[in-house]
Design an enzyme around this catalytic site. Structure first.
Site: not given
Length: 394
Positions: A153, A381, A383-385
């Site tokens: 992200r 999390g 979304r970050c990945m």
């Protein structure tokens, strides 16, 4: 691959970019944890299994999954471009001319481009080049690894049909955006993408602070990692050169627990957002528009009040930790407020955040729970990945 199209956080996800944790995690050791922005040492084998499980769940939802290193591999097929990357990467990574020569010789000696990309990502141990040295290098790593790369992200963010390439706040992450530079300069599927902010832009900007609310409103966090100077530059370019007409800039606490906007605020559905209590503490919010120049107006109220005013939908907020001080802090530490929406009302979450997940289930949200004992150690999390490349418009 078809065109970039990201005009929301919640519509059906069609294509996404990821990076599977690799050898870069093996070059983290306790003395450099802080420098690498890690709190713990992840166990690579389990982290890779967990990431495969994450990708399998995406594929279950008919999402096309693209690996960042495969795009770089496409670019490296041109020998001249590959060599240019090596030169630029090493020059950015090292100041000493002798060390630069050693590192470049090491990379040029790798014939297999996939191995080369892995080695660029993982760094160079001094022990690997000790036989080539005629002077002592008194540190374990000649080139530092990129362990944060599995948080795709952050290096760049798709907005509408364009992109913002990040300028990382901390030096250790800056090499990650060199991959972005080469992808958006040379890759056949991405080289004509409009760029709204670039890796040498004013201030610092990171993808976790960029939230695409809809096809004309963007939210951006002013945070530990993203500066107001960068938000203004992004806003100026975006509002002048796209259909976006408003940027909501939100100042959040500059703490590790709220490093990016998406650690305290993510979309669950068209009008539902998962939030952490830190989001309610925001007191500085700016509405940015463009009319022969940027117009910046300070907004009264917190993040939730502002969204209710500007989002054009009735908004519901779901509280990470379900109102408990202890549970909210525990779930927040493991990114309980950081979910990835794969379709309206359907999200991917870490299984370990049981209090928040039970609340989401009770609200009728379809939660796809993924394994997270090792992936969560990097403090990011689902979304970050993931970096969505394309979402459906309907």
């Amino acid at each position: 691959m078809t065109n970039i199209n990201v005009n929301s956080e919640y519509k059906e996800l069609e294509a996404v970019l990821v990076h599977k944790p690799s050898e870069e995690l093996l070059n983290i050791y306790p003395e450099i944890l802080d420098e690498l922005l890690f709190d713990e040492l992840p166990y690579l084998d389990i982290a890779r299994q967990e990431h495969d499980y994450f990708v399998d769940r995406l594929k279950d939802e008919n999402v096309e999954v693209i690996y960042c290193e495969d795009l770089v591999f496409d670019v490296f097929k041109d020998e001249k471009i590959k060599n240019q990357f090596i030169e630029e990467f090493v020059d950015e990574s090292l100041e000493d001319e002798y060390e630069r020569k050693i590192a470049k010789d090491f990379y040029y000696s790798i014939d297999d481009n996939k191995k080369l990309i892995t080695k660029i990502q993982s760094g160079i141990r001094t022990s690997e080049i000790s036989s080539k040295l005629n002077k002592k290098i008194d540190r374990p790593l000649l080139i530092m690894p990129m362990p944060n790369l599995y948080f795709q992200r952050d290096p760049f963010s798709f907005i509408g049909n364009g992109v913002a390439i990040s300028n990382f706040r901390f030096k250790i992450r800056k090499p990650e955006t060199l991959f972005a530079k080469y992808i958006f300069t040379y890759h056949k599927d991405f080289k004509d993408t409009p760029i709204y902010y670039n890796r040498d832009g004013e201030g610092s900007l990171e993808g976790g602070d960029i939230v695409v609310l809809n096809d004309h409103i963007l939210a951006v966090g002013i945070s530990q990692r993203t500066s107001f100077e960068a938000v203004k530059e992004l806003s100026n370019n975006l509002l002048k050169n796209s259909n976006y007409d408003k940027v909501i800039a939100i100042k959040i606490s500059e703490k590790r627990a709220s490093m990016h906007l998406d650690t305290v605020f993510t979309a669950v559905d068209k009008n539902k957002f998962l939030v952490h209590s830190i989001a309610s503490e925001t007191t500085e919010i700016f509405i940015i528009t463009y009319d022969n120049g940027l117009k910046i107006e300070k907004e009264n109220g917190n993040l939730m009040d502002t969204l209710k005013k500007y989002y054009e939908e009735d908004v519901e907020f779901i509280d990470c930790g379900n109102g408990s001080i202890i549970d909210s802090k525990r779930d927040q530490w493991n990114d309980g407020a950081n979910c990835l929406c794969v379709a309206p009302g359907k999200i991917i979450v870490y299984d370990r955040n049981t209090v928040t997940n039970e609340l989401l289930d009770s609200k009728g949200v379809d939660t796809i729970k993924i394994k997270s004992s090792e992936l969560s150690r990097g403090r990011g999390g689902p979304r970050c990945m993931s970096m969505p490349i394309r979402r459906k418009d309907n």
